[in-house]
Design a protein around this motif. Sequence first.
Motif, mmCIF file in Angstrom:
data_model
loop_
_atom_site.group_PDB
_atom_site.id
_atom_site.type_symbol
_atom_site.label_atom_id
_atom_site.label_comp_id
_atom_site.label_asym_id
_atom_site.label_seq_id
_atom_site.Cartn_x
_atom_site.Cartn_y
_atom_site.Cartn_z
ATOM 1 N N MET A 91 0.846 -1.187 0.000
ATOM 2 C CA MET A 91 0.000 0.000 0.000
ATOM 3 C C MET A 91 0.889 1.247 0.000
ATOM 4 S SD MET A 91 -2.587 1.185 3.037
ATOM 5 C CE MET A 91 -4.208 0.879 2.463
ATOM 6 N N ALA A 92 0.549 2.195 -0.832
ATOM 7 C CA ALA A 92 1.328 3.435 -0.941
ATOM 8 C C ALA A 92 1.397 4.132 0.409
ATOM 9 C CB ALA A 92 0.722 4.353 -1.986
ATOM 10 N N GLY A 93 2.549 4.664 0.694
ATOM 11 C CA GLY A 93 2.749 5.377 1.947
ATOM 12 C C GLY A 93 3.233 4.492 3.078
ATOM 13 N N GLU A 94 2.972 3.203 2.978
ATOM 14 C CA GLU A 94 3.368 2.261 4.028
ATOM 15 C C GLU A 94 4.819 1.834 3.856
ATOM 16 O OE1 GLU A 94 1.355 1.263 6.607
ATOM 17 O OE2 GLU A 94 -0.043 2.736 5.805
ATOM 18 N N PRO A 95 5.533 1.586 4.957
ATOM 19 C CA PRO A 95 6.920 1.117 4.859
ATOM 20 C C PRO A 95 7.006 -0.170 4.039
ATOM 21 C CG PRO A 95 6.348 1.627 7.132
ATOM 22 C CD PRO A 95 5.075 1.690 6.334
ATOM 23 N N GLN A 96 8.064 -0.291 3.271
ATOM 24 C CA GLN A 96 8.303 -1.468 2.440
ATOM 25 C C GLN A 96 9.472 -2.249 3.038
ATOM 26 O OE1 GLN A 96 6.281 -1.920 -0.558
ATOM 27 N NE2 GLN A 96 5.205 -0.367 0.645
ATOM 28 N N ALA A 97 9.267 -3.546 3.256
ATOM 29 C CA ALA A 97 10.274 -4.380 3.909
ATOM 30 C C ALA A 97 11.591 -4.430 3.136
ATOM 31 C CB ALA A 97 9.728 -5.790 4.106
ATOM 32 N N ASP A 98 11.539 -4.286 1.813
ATOM 33 C CA ASP A 98 12.743 -4.407 0.998
ATOM 34 C C ASP A 98 13.334 -3.055 0.596
ATOM 35 O OD1 ASP A 98 10.663 -3.686 -0.679
ATOM 36 O OD2 ASP A 98 11.276 -5.009 -2.311
ATOM 37 N N CYS A 99 12.901 -1.968 1.231
ATOM 38 C CA CYS A 99 13.345 -0.624 0.867
ATOM 39 C C CYS A 99 14.451 -0.142 1.808
ATOM 40 C CB CYS A 99 12.163 0.346 0.892
ATOM 41 S SG CYS A 99 12.640 2.063 0.607
ATOM 42 N N LEU A 100 15.610 0.170 1.236
ATOM 43 C CA LEU A 100 16.742 0.663 2.014
ATOM 44 C C LEU A 100 16.373 1.915 2.809
ATOM 45 C CD1 LEU A 100 19.769 0.793 2.783
ATOM 46 C CD2 LEU A 100 20.117 2.068 0.645
ATOM 47 N N PHE A 101 15.684 2.871 2.172
ATOM 48 C CA PHE A 101 15.369 4.120 2.860
ATOM 49 C C PHE A 101 14.316 3.928 3.938
ATOM 50 C CE2 PHE A 101 16.967 7.099 -0.765
ATOM 51 C CZ PHE A 101 18.265 6.702 -0.500
ATOM 52 N N CYS A 102 13.374 3.011 3.758
ATOM 53 C CA CYS A 102 12.426 2.703 4.832
ATOM 54 C C CYS A 102 13.187 2.151 6.041
ATOM 55 C CB CYS A 102 11.368 1.696 4.365
ATOM 56 S SG CYS A 102 10.116 2.372 3.247
#
Length: 119
Positions: A1-12
Motif C-alpha cells: 500500500m502506498a505510503g506504508e513502509p516497504q520491507a525491501d526498501c533501504l530508505f524505509c
Amino acid sequence: MAGEPQADCLFCKIVTGEVPATVVRETDTTVAFRDINPQAPTHVLIIPKVHYPDAASLAEAEPAVAADVLREAARIARDEKITEQGYRVVFNTGSGAGQTVFHTHAHVLGGRGLQWPPG
C-alpha cells in the motif's frame, strides 16, 4: 500500500533505524542524512518517512509532505552554509534519470561550482 513502509526498501530501513545513516536533521515527516557516495562537498539526502517511489507520486498523494521535503532542503542548505554560493536540489525520477532507490528522495548538493547541464 502506498505510503506504508516497504520491507525491501533501504530508505524505509533508514527511517526505522534498521540501517544506520549519518543523520543531519529529522522532523516528524522527514529524515536527512549524508550520502555515502557524495558528489559534492555537501551532499545530503532528504527522504519522507512515508514510502512513495518518486517525487511525483509523493506530491500527488501527500503534497504537505512533499513541501516538508523542500522546506528541509532549504534548512539543510542554511545549516551547511551553502545558501550564499548556491546549491542544487535534485529529484531523480526513474532508472533512466539515475534513480537507484525507489523511495522519494531529494539530493541537496553544494559546496563547489555546479555546472549546467549536470550530465
